[in-house]
Design a protein around this motif. Structure first.
Motif, mmCIF file in Angstrom:
data_model
loop_
_atom_site.group_PDB
_atom_site.id
_atom_site.type_symbol
_atom_site.label_atom_id
_atom_site.label_comp_id
_atom_site.label_asym_id
_atom_site.label_seq_id
_atom_site.Cartn_x
_atom_site.Cartn_y
_atom_site.Cartn_z
ATOM 1 N N SER A 248 -97.575 -22.701 65.218
ATOM 2 C CA SER A 248 -98.070 -22.380 64.083
ATOM 3 C C SER A 248 -97.457 -22.975 62.900
ATOM 4 N N THR A 249 -98.117 -23.120 61.905
ATOM 5 C CA THR A 249 -97.514 -23.651 60.593
ATOM 6 C C THR A 249 -96.593 -22.603 59.936
ATOM 7 N N CYS A 250 -95.587 -23.131 59.267
ATOM 8 C CA CYS A 250 -94.444 -22.282 58.471
ATOM 9 C C CYS A 250 -95.254 -21.528 57.670
ATOM 10 N N ASN B 121 -94.104 -24.891 63.802
ATOM 11 C CA ASN B 121 -93.029 -23.773 64.200
ATOM 12 C C ASN B 121 -93.557 -23.269 65.553
ATOM 13 N N ARG B 122 -92.547 -22.572 66.135
ATOM 14 C CA ARG B 122 -93.023 -21.561 67.270
ATOM 15 C C ARG B 122 -93.372 -20.307 66.922
ATOM 16 N N CYS C 96 -88.228 -27.522 52.797
ATOM 17 C CA CYS C 96 -88.303 -26.177 53.265
ATOM 18 C C CYS C 96 -87.236 -25.765 54.237
ATOM 19 N N PRO C 97 -86.241 -24.923 53.759
ATOM 20 C CA PRO C 97 -85.057 -24.375 54.501
ATOM 21 C C PRO C 97 -85.562 -23.642 55.823
ATOM 22 N N TYR C 98 -86.678 -23.229 55.801
ATOM 23 C CA TYR C 98 -86.980 -22.109 57.051
ATOM 24 C C TYR C 98 -87.685 -23.081 57.987
ATOM 25 N N LYS D 137 -90.959 -26.762 49.620
ATOM 26 C CA LYS D 137 -90.526 -25.537 48.925
ATOM 27 C C LYS D 137 -90.885 -25.561 47.481
ATOM 28 N N ARG D 138 -91.856 -25.136 46.720
ATOM 29 C CA ARG D 138 -91.943 -25.437 45.493
ATOM 30 C C ARG D 138 -90.978 -24.662 44.597
#
Length: 67
Positions: free
Chosen positions: A32-34, A64-65, A55-57, A43-44
């Motif tokens: 799936s998307t973050c 992403n899983r 984006c740090p995530y 990350k704005r």
């Protein structure tokens, strides 16, 4: 069986079917998307919309899983 018991049984069956459908969907489509950056990888800034950082995530990735 009373009407209340029938209604409760139908509700329980519908909840079980919903959970099964979500589980099947997650197993068939595990990526799936973050959620934090909506798959942009950026990350704005909350103050200046033209500023951004990776984006740090998701580390700037798009996929992403699923949790």
């Amino acid at each position: 069986m009373t009407e209340a018991a029938q209604g409760a049984l139908i509700f329980v069956v519908l909840v079980i079917l919903f959970i099964a459908a979500v589980g099947l969907s997650a197993s068939r489509h595990p990526m799936s998307t973050c959620r934090r950056c909506s798959g942009t990888g950026r990350k704005r800034s909350w103050l200046l919309s033209s500023r951004w950082r990776p984006c740090p995530y998701c580390s700037g990735g798009v996929v992403n899983r699923r949790p």
